[in-house]
Design an enzyme around this catalytic site. Structure first.
Site, PDB file in Angstrom:
ATOM      1  N   HIS A 191       0.768   5.749  -1.615  1.00 44.96           N
ATOM      2  CA  HIS A 191       0.150   6.780  -2.461  1.00 44.96           C
ATOM      3  C   HIS A 191       0.836   6.803  -3.832  1.00 44.96           C
ATOM      4  CE1 HIS A 191      -2.182   8.012   0.911  1.00 44.96           C
ATOM      5  NE2 HIS A 191      -1.175   8.535   1.593  1.00 44.96           N
ATOM      6  N   HIS A 206       0.838  -1.199   0.000  1.00 45.10           N
ATOM      7  CA  HIS A 206       0.000   0.000   0.000  1.00 45.10           C
ATOM      8  C   HIS A 206       0.868   1.242   0.000  1.00 45.10           C
ATOM      9  CE1 HIS A 206       0.542   1.135   4.342  1.00 45.10           C
ATOM     10  NE2 HIS A 206       0.821  -0.147   4.450  1.00 45.10           N
TER      11      HIS A 206
END
Length: 365
Positions: free
Chosen positions: A155, A153
């Site tokens: 951005h 995970h």
């Protein structure tokens, strides 16, 4: 004799007899129809029961094969693994969409469900990688066997694995949010922080200007072009993805959402998103729904002192071409998620279960 009897009967009695006979016949037909419906319902239940037994048998055989494989691996040194153990999930999380709350559940479950969770930290919070870093990233996560199964995970904008000559493709998931709500949350987050790390000083700390005042003053922090986040995140690593208001970027974002993502949930329906994942990827998310609903991380990160916008502010933002495109993408994603949710979950967020089965299998063994 019968004819004479009928002629001798009053007309009213003949009509009553006919009506009574018709009622009896109609009632009998209705009875037969009900019986047939009951039989059909029972047949369907029997088919579902048989299908479940078939699935259970296959699951048992699969688990038995895996156990035998483990035994074989221990005795012979040969590697025999469960295919699910090679899964890689990428959650390229969009900022301010509830991603911290969702990731908290994954971290809670990783030890129990025996998978790895890894955070991707990109220098200077860039959402786009250089071409050489894209290659390194793809090679790393597809070849890092010791960390499989895994959830990555971070951005990061969508990355097309097919371009880099690898056979294995990860499973993409994501969450999105109403674009104006997301921008307002980010606006106040930069000023007031959140309850996750309240001690951390934010870049706009001390700035008391409200979002309404910012819009009225046409300040840069509330520029409608700042809404251009979710479309480029799904569009990917191409240059035009990051050009505000690009129709090509919007089209690519939609294409990737329906073709390259397993599921994209909504921030306002986070429990439903978790439940869909538990039903679809139990290797990772078994027990996630209960953990999310009963745990302490349902709202792990909440922006402090967020003031709702005025109607005048909303009206002004809605006139922006960028808002219109971001909202179009959000509504498109919402339609897709509602479609998936309706067909996957019952009202209590439980999996509807398997609704297909195999029959007429030949040759018989």
């Amino acid at each position: 004799m019968t004819l004479r009897l009928c002629r001798s009967m009053p007309v009213n009695k003949v009509l009553i007899s006919i009506i009574a006979a018709a009622c009896v016949i109609f009632g009998y037909i209705s009875y037969l129809e009900n019986q047939l419906a009951t039989i059909e319902k029972s047949r369907r239940k029997l088919e579902l029961a048989v299908a479940k037994l078939q699935v259970d048998r296959v699951s048992w055989s699969h688990n038995q094969a895996v156990r035998e494989g483990w035994t074989q691996e221990e005795n012979t040194g040969l590697s025999v693994t469960n295919p699910d153990d090679n899964m890689v999930v990428i959650y390229n999380r969009v900022p301010k969409t509830g991603s911290t709350s969702f990731v908290g559940v994954a971290y809670d479950l990783c030890k129990k469900n025996k998978f790895n969770v890894l955070h991707l930290n990109v220098s200077k919070n860039s959402h786009v990688l250089s071409l050489s870093d894209q290659m390194r990233f793809v090679r790393n996560i597809t070849g890092w066997t010791a960390k499989k199964p895994a959830i990555y995970h971070g951005h990061l904008a969508f990355l097309e694995f097919d371009r880099f000559g690898v056979q294995e493709r990860p499973i993409y998931i994501n969450l999105i949010r109403d674009p104006l709500e997301r921008l307002i949350s980010y606006y106040y987050f930069l000023r007031n922080g959140d309850d996750f790390r309240p001690y951390l000083k934010r870049s706009r700390q001390g700035n008391k200007e409200t979002f309404d005042e910012c819009v009225e003053n046409d300040s840069s922090d509330c520029d409608p072009n700042n809404l251009w986040v979710q479309v480029p995140f799904f569009c990917g690593q191409k240059a035009e993805c990051w050009e505000e208001g690009s129709q090509w970027a919007l089209d690519m974002a939609k294409h990737h959402l329906v073709n390259n993502y397993l599921v994209v949930g909504l921030t306002e329906q986070l429990p439903e998103f978790v439940a869909v994942l538990e039903a679809t990827l139990p290797r990772f998310f078994q027990g996630a729904t209960e953990k999310f609903l009963t745990g302490s991380k349902t709202h792990l990160r909440k922006t402090a002192k967020k003031i709702p916008p005025s109607k005048a502010t909303i009206k002004k933002i809605h006139q922006s071409p960028v808002w219109k495109m971001e909202d179009e993408f959000y509504q498109f994603a919402k339609q897709q998620f509602e479609f998936i949710k309706e067909r996957t979950l019952n009202k209590d967020l439980e999996d509807k279960g398997q609704l297909f089965f195999f029959e007429k299998i030949r040759p018989r063994r």
